[in-house]
Design an enzyme around this catalytic site. Structure first.
Site, PDB file in Angstrom:
ATOM      1  N   ILE A 215       0.829  -1.208   0.000  1.00 46.07           N
ATOM      2  CA  ILE A 215       0.000   0.000   0.000  1.00 46.07           C
ATOM      3  C   ILE A 215       0.869   1.266   0.000  1.00 46.07           C
ATOM      4  O   ILE A 215       0.570   2.246  -0.693  1.00 46.07           O
ATOM      5  CB  ILE A 215      -0.942  -0.024   1.235  1.00 46.07           C
ATOM      6  CG1 ILE A 215      -1.994  -1.131   1.052  1.00 46.07           C
ATOM      7  CG2 ILE A 215      -1.581   1.336   1.477  1.00 46.07           C
ATOM      8  CD1 ILE A 215      -2.806  -1.455   2.291  1.00 46.07           C
ATOM      9  N   GLY A 283       3.427  -1.178   8.911  1.00 46.49           N
ATOM     10  CA  GLY A 283       2.658  -2.040   9.803  1.00 46.49           C
ATOM     11  C   GLY A 283       3.027  -3.490   9.595  1.00 46.49           C
ATOM     12  O   GLY A 283       3.444  -3.884   8.500  1.00 46.49           O
ATOM     13  N   LYS A 288      -1.287 -14.624  16.834  1.00 46.92           N
ATOM     14  CA  LYS A 288      -1.418 -15.762  17.758  1.00 46.92           C
ATOM     15  C   LYS A 288      -2.547 -15.407  18.722  1.00 46.92           C
ATOM     16  O   LYS A 288      -2.705 -14.222  19.077  1.00 46.92           O
ATOM     17  CB  LYS A 288      -0.147 -15.955  18.616  1.00 46.92           C
ATOM     18  CG  LYS A 288       1.029 -16.639  17.911  1.00 46.92           C
ATOM     19  CD  LYS A 288       0.856 -18.142  17.839  1.00 46.92           C
ATOM     20  CE  LYS A 288       2.006 -18.740  17.031  1.00 46.92           C
ATOM     21  NZ  LYS A 288       1.615 -19.884  16.245  1.00 46.92           N
ATOM     22  N   ASN A 339     -10.326  -9.165  15.856  1.00 51.12           N
ATOM     23  CA  ASN A 339     -10.161 -10.369  15.042  1.00 51.12           C
ATOM     24  C   ASN A 339      -9.464 -11.444  15.861  1.00 51.12           C
ATOM     25  O   ASN A 339      -8.521 -11.134  16.590  1.00 51.12           O
ATOM     26  CB  ASN A 339      -9.309 -10.016  13.804  1.00 51.12           C
ATOM     27  CG  ASN A 339      -9.546 -10.959  12.667  1.00 51.12           C
ATOM     28  OD1 ASN A 339     -10.442 -11.797  12.720  1.00 51.12           O
ATOM     29  ND2 ASN A 339      -8.740 -10.847  11.634  1.00 51.12           N
ATOM     30  N   TYR A 345      -2.489  -6.812  17.069  1.00 53.88           N
ATOM     31  CA  TYR A 345      -2.718  -6.015  15.858  1.00 53.88           C
ATOM     32  C   TYR A 345      -3.973  -5.133  16.008  1.00 53.88           C
ATOM     33  O   TYR A 345      -3.948  -3.931  15.709  1.00 53.88           O
ATOM     34  CB  TYR A 345      -2.865  -6.972  14.668  1.00 53.88           C
ATOM     35  CG  TYR A 345      -2.999  -6.306  13.317  1.00 53.88           C
ATOM     36  CD1 TYR A 345      -1.893  -5.756  12.680  1.00 53.88           C
ATOM     37  CD2 TYR A 345      -4.227  -6.256  12.662  1.00 53.88           C
ATOM     38  CE1 TYR A 345      -2.005  -5.162  11.428  1.00 53.88           C
ATOM     39  CE2 TYR A 345      -4.359  -5.675  11.410  1.00 53.88           C
ATOM     40  CZ  TYR A 345      -3.249  -5.124  10.799  1.00 53.88           C
ATOM     41  OH  TYR A 345      -3.366  -4.538   9.556  1.00 53.88           O
ATOM     42  N   LYS A 349      -4.250  -1.100  15.884  1.00 52.95           N
ATOM     43  CA  LYS A 349      -5.022  -0.408  14.843  1.00 52.95           C
ATOM     44  C   LYS A 349      -6.171   0.433  15.426  1.00 52.95           C
ATOM     45  O   LYS A 349      -6.566   1.450  14.839  1.00 52.95           O
ATOM     46  CB  LYS A 349      -5.549  -1.423  13.817  1.00 52.95           C
ATOM     47  CG  LYS A 349      -4.416  -2.077  13.002  1.00 52.95           C
ATOM     48  CD  LYS A 349      -3.611  -1.031  12.260  1.00 52.95           C
ATOM     49  CE  LYS A 349      -2.452  -1.573  11.477  1.00 52.95           C
ATOM     50  NZ  LYS A 349      -1.662  -0.540  10.799  1.00 52.95           N
TER      51      LYS A 349
END
Ligand code: NDP
Length: 439
Positions: A215, A283, A288, A339, A345, A349
């Site tokens: 990106i 990023g 896990k 998630n 993560y 975010k």
């Protein structure tokens, strides 16, 4: 990396067998420099309250055809800013029930709404909020035809000159992978500068972290295409890629780990006239479940994805960012919805959203905007390594039934750092094809 359901042969095979799989529409993407001439003659049906009539003349001046009776339409624009009650909401039903079938595939819908105010009654406030639910649901209904829907909540008295470029963006190819979004337009950071649609980044200097590939690299090309001088930063291991990319866009590079505390000084050294655009993009993922996650996985993701962006943004807000600059932070729908296997993560975010909100508040005095871009499932090296069924869920569980391309994020970033987008600050813009995950 390619989406197997986008291949013509596969689509024919699926149709022949009558398999119940969502065949994604082919999206028409922006491939060249922004040129309003390319959209001349696009047919738009515009209706609703008074904002719409002012918008109609500026759209006409820019070559769009807004007369009645020219169906099928490429776009529907409905001004719902006068909606204040349950009875008023019926106007949405009347307009869209009558016109939705008159749209071309790949069309666009923009709904303009009012913004809730302090003096609103219970019915006013809930009716305004009801418009957002309507537009999100509509985006899910029409997504399979490649039609996108956005709702823009507009502050009272915001000049049409600041509304038009945003409506224009959502009516045209650069926003092709954005749908189901609700954005607030305010005067907090607007400045009266040239709002030209072409060469919008001429004279601006931009820094993109994690710019060697994915990106970041695509964003560098798109910002340079619209006139910006771009500096790409990535880890020293990526120096050759950085050098090649910087040379191809007449830019510059910094080969440094973004967590290095000397980054801000290096940026100031490279930009003696100050920085206009800061893209916090670098990023990583180290997935896990929390019980199995090692401490170094936790630390690495939080340090690269969030702490480094905080340090850089903080330091450049104090010194280095010019008046009227724009900051973008790459968030993720994982940061909005969470998630499994991504506590580190998702935390980083979601933290990025908080960082952009606070940076917008601090930067407002210097008319600096700060926004988070939350990509959905984008086909890059980062997502390539995911298991097949996770990839499929990422692609198909969206209104447009497909993943996005790095260029979709790049075009969104390009627009949200341009002078035409100054009415948008402290927002989260999802570029996710209307992912069913999260709000
Ligand atoms: P890529 O892995 O393709 O690119 C990320 C770049 O950042 C790489 O060049 C990487 O270098 C670089 N990088 C990693 N660590 C550092 C560091 N410490 N210092 C400097 N550079 C570093 O990722 P994408 O392009 O897919 O993602 C870009 C951003 O978008 C990320 O923040 C990601 O979380 C976010 N995002 C992406 C999504 C997607 O679907 N692709 C979805 C949602 C959000 P290298 O890996 O070579 O070490």
């Amino acid at each position: 990396m390619a989406d197997w359901l986008q291949k013509k042969g596969t689509q024919k095979f699926i149709k022949t067998l009558g398999l119940p799989l969502p065949i994604p529409s082919t999206l028409k993407r922006q491939t060249e420099v922004i040129n309003p001439e390319n959209w001349k003659g696009k047919k738009i049906l515009l209706d609703g309250a008074s904002l719409g009539s002012n918008l109609s003349s500026i759209l006409e001046q820019n070559g769009f055809a807004t007369q009645q009776g020219t169906e099928p339409f490429d776009a529907l624009v409905y001004d719902a800013s006068s909606i204040q009650s349950i009875a008023d909401l019926k106007k949405l039903y009347d307009f869209f029930n009558g016109n939705i079938r008159k749209m071309n595939r790949g069309g666009r819908i923009v709904i303009l709404a009012g913004m809730p105010t302090d003096g609103a009654t219970l019915e006013n406030q809930s009716s305004i909020e009801a418009i957002t639910g309507f537009s999100r649901a509509l985006s899910k209904e029409v997504g399979k035809r490649g039609v996108n829907v956005q709702c823009l909540q507009i502050e009272n008295n915001l000049a049409i000159a600041h509304i038009f470029p945003i409506v224009h963006f959502f009516l045209t190819e650069p926003s092709v992978y954005i749908t189901g979004q609700v954005l607030q337009l305010s005067s907090k950071a607007v400045v009266t500068e040239n709002l030209s649609l072409t060469n919008s980044l001429k004279g601006k200097t931009a820094l993109i972290t994690g710019g060697a590939r994915g990106i970041g690299a695509e964003t560098a090309k798109v910002l340079a295409r619209e006139g910006a001088k771009v500096i790409v930063l990535d880890i020293p291991k990526a120096e050759e890629d950085l050098k090649t990319l910087a040379a191809s866009i007449d830019g510059d590079y910094i080969a440094m780990d973004v967590t290095d505390t000397g980054v801000a000084n290096k940026v100031r050294e490279k930009c003696p006239n100050g920085l206009d655009i800061l893209i916090n993009n670098a990023g990583i993922t180290r997935d896990k479940t929390i019980a199995k996650m090692t401490e170094d996985y936790w630390d690495l993701v939080l340090n690269v994805n969030l702490k480094a962006s905080i340090q850089l943004t903080d330091s450049l807000l104090q010194s280095g960012l010019n008046e009227g600059a724009s900051i973008i932070g790459l968030s993720s729908i994982s940061g909005i919805a969470g998630n499994v296997g991504q506590t580190n993560y998702s935390a980083s975010k979601a933290g990025m959203i908080g960082l952009m909100e606070k940076a917008a508040e601090i930067g407002a005095a210097k008319k600096i905007t700060a926004n988070a871009i939350a990509p959905g499932y984008i086909e890059t090296k980062m997502t390539e390594k995911l298991p097949f069924f996770v990839k499929e869920a990422g692609r198909r569980l969206s209104s447009l039934a497909q993943g996005g391309a790095p260029q979709d994020i790049a075009e969104a970033i390009r627009f949200f750092v341009s002078p035409g987008a100054k009415a948008i600050t402290a927002q989260v813009i999802r570029v996710c094809g209307g992912s069913f995950i999260g709000r």
